[in-house]
Design an enzyme around this catalytic site. Structure first.
Site, PDB file in Angstrom:
ATOM      1  N   CYS A 133       0.812  -1.232   0.000  1.00  0.00           N
ATOM      2  CA  CYS A 133       0.000   0.000   0.000  1.00  0.00           C
ATOM      3  C   CYS A 133       0.842   1.278   0.000  1.00  0.00           C
ATOM      4  O   CYS A 133       0.561   2.223  -0.743  1.00  0.00           O
ATOM      5  CB  CYS A 133      -0.955  -0.018   1.193  1.00  0.00           C
ATOM      6  SG  CYS A 133      -0.198  -0.590   2.711  1.00  0.00           S
ATOM      7  N   HIS A 246      -2.828   6.220   4.612  1.00  0.00           N
ATOM      8  CA  HIS A 246      -1.409   6.375   4.933  1.00  0.00           C
ATOM      9  C   HIS A 246      -0.929   7.751   4.447  1.00  0.00           C
ATOM     10  O   HIS A 246      -1.300   8.197   3.357  1.00  0.00           O
ATOM     11  CB  HIS A 246      -0.566   5.320   4.221  1.00  0.00           C
ATOM     12  CG  HIS A 246      -0.789   3.914   4.696  1.00  0.00           C
ATOM     13  ND1 HIS A 246      -1.473   3.585   5.833  1.00  0.00           N
ATOM     14  CD2 HIS A 246      -0.358   2.730   4.159  1.00  0.00           C
ATOM     15  CE1 HIS A 246      -1.472   2.264   5.979  1.00  0.00           C
ATOM     16  NE2 HIS A 246      -0.812   1.734   4.984  1.00  0.00           N
TER      17      HIS A 246
END
Ligand code: A2P
Length: 340
Positions: A133, A246
């Site tokens: 990710c 994130h």
């Protein structure tokens, strides 16, 4: 002859990423024939919604892939190691969201905005790997800069949400916050330390050189996706008490000087990127605003005056969507458009 609909298996359907896979398939109107939702025996008997209908979760077995065209895997590396080859043997193409096959030279590692042409190599093993990710959102922003002025070195520090560690990790953060406010004992299972009100510079396991595996993934995968096997990249990956999305502080050195204004212009036109960069109005990418969205948000774009050709960027994306389910489904869309 091209099919109108494709039978899709979601492996890890009850997980944080599996849930997003159902949402993204539905939102993007992926032509799903049968949807087979697979998980462990822990989930037996559960029902999950897709396109307004309840679907029973089935236990993953060696026979789960009969008549499946596409398998979307997100149930951990060991599950992929065993079951992805079985899915391929049964005639499916696998898009794997785990670390199991990413660095295997004959398995393409793909971010559709960056290296979609690599999907053609799914034929080697019947598998396309979805990157880590943190890597995905970084390369979405770096690729257009690399194309313009060649990147010479990358230094990244991440601020990664707990959802990257799965559903149980999200519950652990909630429970720790509640426990702290109520004077109850704190439970620690998914993280090595208290994650509530803390930052933990430790994601995945440590390796001999002192880097964690998560950091090595960012380094190795960035090189593979950009097709630059010796690009200098260094990473520090940190878990923060954020539920979703994130954030990354990325410092880039380039071969040719690129001003912050030029970088902003390039990124505004880049596929999958939204520039959010008006510091005068307190506008910059925020995890809570990126959550549920598809784009990779880039802001705080500024010259790094400590080197000749340096730039600083703040890059934020929803790790369950662009970092996982969305990227996986985008790969599947290209597979059915161009190859299946
Ligand atoms: P289950 O819910 O039955 O445990 P997350 O990343 O949010 O923790 O989710 C992991 C997903 O992978 C879940 O859907 C989980 O199913 C599934 N999973 C984990 N281990 C296995 C296994 N051995 N076989 C099948 N599915 C698994």
């Amino acid at each position: 002859m091209k099919k109108d609909k494709y039978n899709v298996a979601v492996v890890g359907a009850t997980g944080a990423v599996g849930e997003q896979m159902r949402e993204v398939l539905e939102e993007r109107e992926f032509p799903v024939g049968e949807l087979r939702l697979l998980a462990s025996e822990r989930s037996a008997g559960q029902f999950l919604e897709f396109q307004g209908k309840q679907h029973r979760v089935e236990i993953l077995t060696e026979d789960s892939f009969t008549d499946i065209d596409i398998g979307l895997f997100s149930a951990g590396s060991s599950v992929s190691a065993k079951f992805a080859p079985l899915a391929v043997a049964a005639g499916a193409v696998v898009v794997d969201n785990t670390g199991c096959f990413r660095m295997e030279p004959d398995v393409p590692l793909v971010v559709p905005e960056v290296n979609p042409q690599e999907i053609a190599n799914y034929k080697n093993r019947g598998i396309v790997a979805n990157p880590n990710c943190s890597t995905i959102q970084m390369v979405v922003a770096l690729k257009p800069l690399h194309d313009a002025v060649r990147i010479k070195r990358v230094v990244v520090s991440t601020y990664q949400s707990v959802s990257g560690a799965g559903r149980k990790a999200m519950e652990e953060l909630s429970q720790q916050v509640a426990a702290l406010f109520n004077g109850r004992e704190l439970k620690k299972e998914k993280f090595p330390h208290q994650i509530a009100f803390n930052c933990i510079p430790h994601i995945d396991v440590f390796t001999e050189g002192g880097y964690t595996k998560e950091e090595l993934k960012m380094i190795d995968e960035t090189r593979k996706i950009l097709g630059e096997p010796s690009l200098p990249v260094t990473a520090t990956t940190v878990r923060v008490p954020v539920f979703c999305s994130h954030s990354e502080s990325v410092n880039v050195e380039t071969v040719v000087k690129l001003s912050a204004a030029e970088a902003r212009k390039i990124l505004r036109e880049a596929p999958g990127v939204i520039v959010a960069d008006e510091p005068e109005n307190n506008v910059y990418p925020l995890a809570i605003e990126a959550t549920g969205k598809d784009a990779t948000y880039v802001g705080r774009i500024r010259d790094d005056n400590s080197v000749a050709n340096g730039l600083n960027l703040w890059i934020v994306a929803d790790n369950l969507r662009k970092g996982a389910a969305l990227n996986t489904v985008q790969i599947a869309e290209i597979l059915i458009r161009d190859y299946l």
